[in-house]
Write an enzyme that holds these catalytic residues in place. Structure first.
Site, short mmCIF file in Angstrom:
data_model
loop_
_atom_site.label_atom_id
_atom_site.label_comp_id
_atom_site.label_asym_id
_atom_site.label_seq_id
_atom_site.Cartn_x
_atom_site.Cartn_y
_atom_site.Cartn_z
CG ASP A 24 -2.05 0.99 1.13
OD1 ASP A 24 -2.47 1.29 -0.01
OD2 ASP A 24 -2.51 1.47 2.18
CG HIS A 41 -0.56 2.09 -9.27
ND1 HIS A 41 -0.73 1.70 -7.96
CD2 HIS A 41 -1.67 2.81 -9.58
CE1 HIS A 41 -1.88 2.16 -7.50
NE2 HIS A 41 -2.48 2.85 -8.46
CG LEU A 135 9.34 -17.12 -3.39
CD1 LEU A 135 9.17 -17.16 -1.87
CD2 LEU A 135 9.78 -15.71 -3.81
C1 IPE Z 1 -5.38 -2.72 -0.08
O1 IPE Z 1 -5.08 -1.37 -0.22
C2 IPE Z 1 -5.36 -3.42 -1.40
C3 IPE Z 1 -4.04 -3.58 -2.02
C4 IPE Z 1 -2.91 -3.19 -1.53
C5 IPE Z 1 -4.04 -4.25 -3.29
P1 IPE Z 1 -6.23 -0.27 -0.38
O2 IPE Z 1 -5.53 1.02 -0.56
O3 IPE Z 1 -7.19 -0.68 -1.42
O4 IPE Z 1 -6.95 -0.36 1.05
P2 IPE Z 1 -7.79 0.74 1.83
O5 IPE Z 1 -8.82 1.26 0.88
O6 IPE Z 1 -6.83 1.81 2.25
O7 IPE Z 1 -8.36 0.02 3.00
C1 IPE Z 2 -1.67 0.18 -3.31
O1 IPE Z 2 -1.45 1.56 -3.33
C2 IPE Z 2 -1.88 -0.41 -4.69
C3 IPE Z 2 -3.26 -0.82 -4.97
C4 IPE Z 2 -4.25 -0.78 -4.13
C5 IPE Z 2 -3.53 -1.31 -6.31
P1 IPE Z 2 -2.66 2.58 -3.36
O2 IPE Z 2 -3.04 2.82 -4.76
O3 IPE Z 2 -3.75 2.13 -2.47
O4 IPE Z 2 -1.97 3.88 -2.77
P2 IPE Z 2 -2.54 4.83 -1.65
O5 IPE Z 2 -2.88 3.98 -0.48
O6 IPE Z 2 -3.74 5.51 -2.23
O7 IPE Z 2 -1.40 5.76 -1.36
MG MG Z 3 -4.12 2.36 -0.50
#
Ligand code: IPE
Ligand code: IPE
Ligand code: MG
Length: 251
Positions: A24, A41, A135
């Site tokens: 995240d 990303h 792995l």
């Molecule tokens: C969780 O992150 C999903 C992934 C890392 C793929 P999100 O950014 O979607 O989660 P919330 O919305 O902060 O809970």
């Molecule tokens: C995690 O990073 C990747 C996915 C959920 C696909 P985010 O896109 O949730 O990034 P933040 O949390 O908004 O910074």
């Molecule tokens: Mg996120």
């Protein structure tokens, strides 16, 4: 004299057998630099490479990466499309490296939701790495625990209805065997990057006795040395599984 490496502080005999990571913080990492979320990303792919390489180097048995959740489908269309394109390119491009490092790819989640091109590349990568026995790398795609548990309940109900098993035979093991992670080692360490202290519908069933580790580092800045820190922390913990400290220490 060579500098002591972080990896040398890890007891290779007591590695977590299965590590899961909620990757995240991509969007915030990008936005802090005045860039588009997709930039985050894109840079997150390098972190996936580094962490996967680190896990393979150490000899970790299984690594599950949360790449896209069921709820992530509700993001703006351009972000979802960008992520799908990135998946196609990355999965396609990483197969030689996976093979070089003896890594076998798996996937969990409702992959039927993914665009055809993603499913195609994914299937190719699964097939092309199927002979590797190092792995186990599990990509959670279009995954959520609620989806997984609902699917497991449906499957068990069907088996009862068709007479394959009796209700009395439904045990903890039967339930575990219907989860997407059946056949993989028990989850022992769950890491979340990006500073949030929540689980966001990830491996709820499997987390029962996993150790949780949260870090403020955003995913695109995360590297294998950070994974090593989490494992060093894991190895300092006393896992009691409901018992007392004395019981655990006298084993
Ligand atoms: C969780 O992150 C999903 C992934 C890392 C793929 P999100 O950014 O979607 O989660 P919330 O919305 O902060 O809970
Ligand atoms: C995690 O990073 C990747 C996915 C959920 C696909 P985010 O896109 O949730 O990034 P933040 O949390 O908004 O910074
Ligand atoms: Mg996120």
């Amino acid at each position: 004299m060579t500098q002591p490496q972080k990896i040398d502080n890890i007891d290779k005999a007591r590695l977590p057998k299965h590590i899961a990571i909620i990757m995240d913080g991509n969007g915030r990492w990008a936005q802090q630099q005045g860039k588009d979320r997709l930039f985050g990303h894109f840079h997150g792919v390098e972190s996936v490479r580094s962490v996967t390489e680190g896990a393979a180097e150490l000899g970790v048995n299984c690594l599950t990466l949360y790449a896209f959740s069921t709820e992530n489908w509700d993001r703006p269309e351009n972000e979802v499309n960008g992520l799908m394109e990135l998946l196609i390119k990355t999965i396609h491009g990483e197969v030689p490296t996976l093979n070089k490092n003896n890594i076998r790819l798996f996937t969990i989640g409702d992959t039927s939701m993914l665009p055809k091109e993603v499913r195609g590349e994914l299937q190719l990568a699964l097939d092309k790495t199927a002979q590797n026995d190092g792995l186990k790398l599990i990509l959670a795609l279009s995954y959520s625990s609620h989806w997984e548990i609902t699917a497991a309940v449906k499957n068990i109900a069907e088996e009862v209805q068709s007479g394959k098993i009796a209700i009395e035979q439904i045990s903890d093991k039967v339930v575990a065997d219907h989860m997407s992670t059946a056949g993989f080692p028990t989850l022992e360490l769950m890491i979340r990057t990006g500073g949030e202290h929540r689980v966001s519908n990830f491996l709820l069933y499997q987390l029962a006795y996993a150790e949780l580790y949260f870090t403020d580092i955003q995913w695109p800045a995360y590297r294998k040395e950070d994974l090593f820190d989490a494992i060093i922390d894991f190895q300092k913990r006393e896992r009691r599984f409901g018992k007392t400290s004395e019981q655990v220490q006298s084993r």
